[in-house]
Design a protein around this motif. Structure first.
Motif, PDB file in Angstrom:
ATOM      1  N   LEU A   1       0.853  -1.182   0.000  1.00  0.00           N
ATOM      2  CA  LEU A   1       0.000   0.000   0.000  1.00  0.00           C
ATOM      3  C   LEU A   1       0.892   1.236   0.000  1.00  0.00           C
ATOM      4  O   LEU A   1       1.663   1.465   0.930  1.00  0.00           O
ATOM      5  N   ALA A   2       0.805   1.994  -1.079  1.00  0.00           N
ATOM      6  CA  ALA A   2       1.699   3.141  -1.287  1.00  0.00           C
ATOM      7  C   ALA A   2       1.071   4.430  -0.777  1.00  0.00           C
ATOM      8  O   ALA A   2      -0.149   4.545  -0.664  1.00  0.00           O
ATOM      9  N   ASN A   3       1.929   5.408  -0.506  1.00  0.00           N
ATOM     10  CA  ASN A   3       1.436   6.730  -0.111  1.00  0.00           C
ATOM     11  C   ASN A   3       1.080   7.541  -1.361  1.00  0.00           C
ATOM     12  O   ASN A   3       1.096   7.024  -2.478  1.00  0.00           O
ATOM     13  N   ALA A   4       0.790   8.819  -1.182  1.00  0.00           N
ATOM     14  CA  ALA A   4       0.350   9.657  -2.305  1.00  0.00           C
ATOM     15  C   ALA A   4       1.408   9.779  -3.400  1.00  0.00           C
ATOM     16  O   ALA A   4       1.089  10.024  -4.552  1.00  0.00           O
ATOM     17  N   SER A   5       2.677   9.569  -3.050  1.00  0.00           N
ATOM     18  CA  SER A   5       3.757   9.628  -4.037  1.00  0.00           C
ATOM     19  C   SER A   5       4.028   8.272  -4.678  1.00  0.00           C
ATOM     20  O   SER A   5       4.897   8.143  -5.527  1.00  0.00           O
ATOM     21  N   GLY A   6       3.293   7.260  -4.226  1.00  0.00           N
ATOM     22  CA  GLY A   6       3.504   5.915  -4.753  1.00  0.00           C
ATOM     23  C   GLY A   6       4.612   5.174  -4.037  1.00  0.00           C
ATOM     24  O   GLY A   6       5.006   4.078  -4.451  1.00  0.00           O
ATOM     25  N   GLU A   7       5.118   5.749  -2.962  1.00  0.00           N
ATOM     26  CA  GLU A   7       6.223   5.154  -2.214  1.00  0.00           C
ATOM     27  C   GLU A   7       5.688   4.036  -1.323  1.00  0.00           C
ATOM     28  O   GLU A   7       4.782   4.252  -0.522  1.00  0.00           O
ATOM     29  N   THR A   8       6.234   2.838  -1.470  1.00  0.00           N
ATOM     30  CA  THR A   8       5.846   1.690  -0.649  1.00  0.00           C
ATOM     31  C   THR A   8       6.841   1.539   0.500  1.00  0.00           C
ATOM     32  O   THR A   8       7.934   2.107   0.464  1.00  0.00           O
ATOM     33  N   PRO A   9       6.500   0.747   1.511  1.00  0.00           N
ATOM     34  CA  PRO A   9       7.465   0.505   2.581  1.00  0.00           C
ATOM     35  C   PRO A   9       8.789  -0.073   2.061  1.00  0.00           C
ATOM     36  O   PRO A   9       9.860   0.313   2.541  1.00  0.00           O
ATOM     37  N   LEU A  10       8.727  -0.958   1.063  1.00  0.00           N
ATOM     38  CA  LEU A  10       9.959  -1.542   0.524  1.00  0.00           C
ATOM     39  C   LEU A  10      10.801  -0.479  -0.203  1.00  0.00           C
ATOM     40  O   LEU A  10      12.024  -0.433  -0.036  1.00  0.00           O
ATOM     41  N   ILE A  11      10.167   0.351  -0.985  1.00  0.00           N
ATOM     42  CA  ILE A  11      10.910   1.433  -1.651  1.00  0.00           C
ATOM     43  C   ILE A  11      11.602   2.296  -0.602  1.00  0.00           C
ATOM     44  O   ILE A  11      12.781   2.641  -0.746  1.00  0.00           O
ATOM     45  N   ARG A  12      10.873   2.627   0.450  1.00  0.00           N
ATOM     46  CA  ARG A  12      11.469   3.481   1.499  1.00  0.00           C
ATOM     47  C   ARG A  12      12.625   2.767   2.194  1.00  0.00           C
ATOM     48  O   ARG A  12      13.657   3.387   2.494  1.00  0.00           O
TER      49      ARG A  12
END
Length: 199
Positions: free
Chosen positions: A124-135
């Motif tokens: 589940l991504a944030n408004a920027s499309g950032e997922t926990p794994l990306i972060r």
């Protein structure tokens, strides 16, 4: 006859005492304040009220739920308690951040483990499309990236800002060869077939 009654009611309203700001605060505000203040007794009393559904209430400005508040301070004990009382592990704040994404961002490994165990949505991504794994990859946190991948996070889900996946970010940032290897070795995620009529 109706007109004098209206005047009488208007006078009664004007004569009524004005509620103080403390009396005007909503139950939601009181609940989130108690969570912020770590007032466990008050939080428990509010959750124990018959028919209480306040556990997922949101701050009107930030969109934070109680889970967002406790994860930001790295309080895994409180996180576990709120989840056991029905808190939504996938609640998103005003920016779309989930408790899991905040746990990664804040470096709370115990919170990540708890949320993964409670089946929080890993992708589940944030408004920027950032997922926990990306972060986790952006933060070069090998342990978090490994935990999320092992639990089923999608290394091929792109964000909305750069159009990059966790795998892409790992390739671009060569400061962590272990993360690059971890993401290179992760199996490709099969794209789901689109349902609908075949032409």
């Amino acid at each position: 006859m109706i007109r004098p009654l209206r005047l009488l009611l208007a006078a009664a309203v004007l004569a009524a005492p004005v509620a103080s700001p403390a009396q005007q605060m909503s139950e939601s505000y009181d609940f989130l304040k108690a969570v912020r203040d770590e007032d466990g007794t008050k939080v428990t009393q509010m959750l124990d009220k018959p028919g209480a559904s306040i556990v997922n209430t949101r701050d009107k400005d930030s969109g934070d739920t109680a889970l967002h508040i406790v994860v930001k301070r790295g309080d895994n004990t409180y996180l576990s308690f709120l989840l056991s009382r029905g808190a939504n592990a996938n609640a998103q704040d005003a920016r779309g951040n989930t408790p899991l994404l905040l746990a990664v961002n804040g470096g709370c490994g115990a919170c990540i483990d708890t949320l993964v165990a409670r089946k929080a949505n890993l992708n589940l991504a944030n408004a920027s499309g950032e997922t926990p794994l990306i972060r986790a990859v952006q933060l070069r946190n090998l342990d978090f990236a490994r935990t999320l991948l092992t639990a089923g996070a999608n290394p091929d889900q792109a964000d909305r800002v750069a159009g990059m996946t966790a795998r892409d970010y790992a390739k671009v940032d060569n400061r962590s060869p272990a993360i690059t290897k971890l993401l290179n070795d992760a199996p490709k995620t099969a794209k789901r077939a689109v349902s609908g009529p075949k032409l």
